[in-house]
Design an enzyme around this catalytic site. Structure first.
Site, PDB file in Angstrom:
ATOM      1  N   ASP A 233       7.532  -7.952 -15.268  1.00 11.67           N
ATOM      2  CA  ASP A 233       7.613  -7.715 -13.834  1.00 11.67           C
ATOM      3  C   ASP A 233       6.253  -7.171 -13.430  1.00 11.67           C
ATOM      4  O   ASP A 233       5.444  -6.807 -14.285  1.00 11.67           O
ATOM      5  CB  ASP A 233       8.726  -6.684 -13.581  1.00 11.67           C
ATOM      6  CG  ASP A 233       8.734  -6.178 -12.157  1.00 11.67           C
ATOM      7  OD1 ASP A 233       8.750  -4.943 -11.967  1.00 11.67           O
ATOM      8  OD2 ASP A 233       8.639  -7.014 -11.241  1.00 11.67           O
TER       9      ASP A 233
ATOM     10  N   ASP B 259       5.277  -5.167  -9.825  1.00 16.71           N
ATOM     11  CA  ASP B 259       5.318  -3.887  -9.113  1.00 16.71           C
ATOM     12  C   ASP B 259       6.124  -2.859  -9.909  1.00 16.71           C
ATOM     13  O   ASP B 259       7.283  -3.089 -10.210  1.00 16.71           O
ATOM     14  CB  ASP B 259       5.940  -4.060  -7.726  1.00 16.71           C
ATOM     15  CG  ASP B 259       5.058  -4.907  -6.810  1.00 16.71           C
ATOM     16  OD1 ASP B 259       5.578  -5.861  -6.204  1.00 16.71           O
ATOM     17  OD2 ASP B 259       3.852  -4.630  -6.759  1.00 16.71           O
TER      18      ASP B 259
ATOM     19  N   ASP C 222      11.007  -2.652 -14.422  1.00 14.42           N
ATOM     20  CA  ASP C 222      11.260  -1.248 -14.057  1.00 14.42           C
ATOM     21  C   ASP C 222      12.519  -1.114 -13.213  1.00 14.42           C
ATOM     22  O   ASP C 222      12.875   0.000 -12.805  1.00 14.42           O
ATOM     23  CB  ASP C 222      10.066  -0.701 -13.256  1.00 14.42           C
ATOM     24  CG  ASP C 222       9.974  -1.340 -11.872  1.00 14.42           C
ATOM     25  OD1 ASP C 222      10.011  -0.627 -10.857  1.00 14.42           O
ATOM     26  OD2 ASP C 222       9.945  -2.591 -11.817  1.00 14.42           O
TER      27      ASP C 222
HETATM   28  O1  DEZ Z   1       9.887  -5.505  -1.468  1.00 19.55           O
HETATM   29  C1  DEZ Z   1       9.779  -6.257  -2.386  1.00 19.55           C
HETATM   30  O2  DEZ Z   1       9.778  -7.486  -2.160  1.00 19.55           O
HETATM   31  C2  DEZ Z   1       9.812  -5.721  -3.779  1.00 19.55           C
HETATM   32  O3  DEZ Z   1       9.812  -4.395  -3.758  1.00 19.55           O
HETATM   33  C3  DEZ Z   1       8.719  -6.117  -4.662  1.00 19.55           C
HETATM   34  O4  DEZ Z   1       8.165  -7.086  -4.234  1.00 19.55           O
HETATM   35  C4  DEZ Z   1       9.174  -6.173  -6.077  1.00 19.55           C
HETATM   36  O5  DEZ Z   1       8.284  -6.880  -6.879  1.00 19.55           O
HETATM   37  P1  DEZ Z   1       8.459  -6.913  -8.457  1.00 19.55           P
HETATM   38  O6  DEZ Z   1       8.859  -5.565  -8.879  1.00 19.55           O
HETATM   39  O7  DEZ Z   1       9.497  -7.916  -8.745  1.00 19.55           O
HETATM   40  O8  DEZ Z   1       7.120  -7.297  -8.988  1.00 19.55           O
END
Ligand code: DEZ
Length: 461
Positions: A27, A29, A245
């Site tokens: 992942d 973020d 996470d």
């Molecule tokens: O708001 C959003 O779209 C999400 O918080 C974010 O993009 C999550 O991204 P990821 O953890 O899957 O990389």
């Protein structure tokens, strides 16, 4: 390493885990970065994994960048990455509209420039990106001019989200045949210094509330992003590790797709949450869904309440039959891909028939009656005989199914939950006069030469 255990990863377990996988899916973020700040050690780990022959991929629900933009950001932070290793929802949403929805027409897009670029890259035109300024009175808003070529509303992360855009999306979605797709349902976007901003899920929910419709989502935990990756790189899911996470997106995706999972404590979810799920006793929360299939089959046998209806369950087929059948039928539905098909599954106290037309975002349920059980019973007994080759027996076009009251998707069990994920589910409305006029059957033979006949119903308009 059993699926329902939560084990803190340390010492020999690290080597054991890495030896058991060929591909590691990360992942973004909250795992490799927060905002524009890389998480300490992330680039070293990823570059080392690659040096040791592991395939590394990035699966992010964040729709604000194209694959190229992600690769550029990663390279600037020291990650040795190429664009085709990145699967973001901007890219996967464009692929979903093109290959699964086979969209003909334009998209009204509440999303980023990156989503616009990825759509254009697959030949899908869109309108709506950028600010939509307030003008006119309320009645003008209700009659806002719409582009007749728009056949889908797509919602991603949109910093220009506004009441005007919410209204325009709602006006498009009033048309039942207008597709409704969302990138993801994350409620928060984790940033530097433990900060966060509202996630895409907040925007999508606002549009769903206004439109009184549920969107199909492309992002985690839906399996589509993994399907895209697997289709392009032919990875073996048993030898894949998903690192994330968030329990309700990353780890649930891993569970849904049969991958190994690793929760990092660098982002949203905590150990306490993971342990609470583990100890919840709820199948859904424990594996976040993956162990349900087994449970569902057992559930069918123990909860056969047909006695109430004057039927004696003992005359029905043994437990092993239901376990085997549910598994085969799920396979069949998956094997036949995203088309209007039928699934037979036990859920709650009665057997259900579920019809899932490809061109509608709904599922239609029908409780099985005695003739269905007898028919399936005879089919299964018949399919015990070796059938050679894949013979299509009869074929009829479905005319349509009428919807009665709505069913709460979360009350359904596997395989219906997976089959009808992100669709509204209705009981079928019976009309007077003739019922279930036609069965048509397909004989399907698997490489293991196990053959099964699947029969589809025709429910009159
Ligand atoms: O708001 C959003 O779209 C999400 O918080 C974010 O993009 C999550 O991204 P990821 O953890 O899957 O990389």
């Amino acid at each position: 390493m059993s699926r329902s255990k939560c084990t803190r990863l340390s010492g020999a377990l690290v080597e054991q885990l890495l030896d058991s996988v060929d591909s590691v899916l990360f992942d973004c973020d909250g795992v490799i970065w927060r905002g524009d700040q890389a998480i300490t050690g992330a680039s070293e780990v990823i570059n080392l994994l690659k040096e040791h022959g592991k395939k590394v991929f990035f699966v992010t629900n964040n729709s604000t960048k194209t694959r190229k933009m992600y690769a550029d950001k990663m390279s600037s932070l020291g990650f040795n990455v190429t664009a085709d290793e990145v699967f973001g929802t901007a890219y996967c949403c464009a692929v979903f509209l093109k290959t699964v929805c086979r969209l003909e027409g334009k998209v009204y897009l509440m999303g980023s420039n990156a989503m616009k670029q990825e759509l254009e890259a697959v030949g899908v035109q869109q309108v709506g990106v950028g600010p939509d300024h307030v003008s006119g009175q309320q009645i003008d808003w209700a009659n806002v001019p719409l582009d007749p070529e728009v056949k889908a509303v797509v919602v991603g992360f949109d910093e220009h989200f506004s009441y005007m855009k919410l209204n325009r999306a709602m006006q498009y979605l009033v048309q039942k045949d207008c597709l409704f797709v969302g990138t993801n349902r994350d409620t928060r976007l984790p940033l530097e210094g433990g900060k966060a901003v509202p996630g895409t899920g907040c925007l999508l929910q606002a549009v769903e509330t206004a439109a009184q419709r549920q969107a199909q989502t492309v992002g985690k935990p839906n399996h589509f992003m993994f399907d895209c990756l697997a289709a392009q790189f032919g990875v073996e899911r048993e030898r894949c590790l998903m690192v994330g996470d968030r329990l309700d997106t990353d780890i649930l995706l891993g569970s849904n797709c049969g991958l190994k999972t690793l929760l990092t404590l660098t982002g949203v979810s905590t150990v306490a949450e993971a342990e609470a799920h583990r100890d919840s006793g709820s199948a859904e929360r424990q594996g976040m869904g993956t162990i349900q299939k087994k449970d569902a089959a057992r559930f069918i046998c123990t909860k056969t309440s047909f006695q109430g209806g004057g039927f004696d369950s003992s005359s029905y087929l043994p437990k092993a039959f239901w376990i085997g059948l549910s598994a085969i039928l799920l396979l069949v539905v998956v094997a036949l891909g995203l088309a209007g098909h039928l699934a037979l599954a036990g859920s709650g106290s009665k057997g259900l028939i579920c019809y899932k037309p490809v061109d509608q975002d709904s599922c239609f349920l029908q409780t099985m009656v005695r003739s269905d059980y007898e028919h399936v019973g005879s089919l299964v007994n018949a399919s015990g005989h070796k059938l050679c080759g894949n013979k299509m027996q009869r074929r009829t076009e479905f005319l349509g199914v009428l919807a009665a009251s709505q069913v709460n998707v979360s009350s359904l069990e596997e395989p219906l939950q997976t089959l009808c994920q992100d669709r509204s589910v209705h009981w079928t409305r019976r009309t007077d006069g003739k019922q279930r006029l036609v069965y048509f059957c397909i004989d399907i033979c698997f490489p293991s030469n196990i053959c099964v006949s699947v029969c589809f119903y025709y429910l009159p308009e």
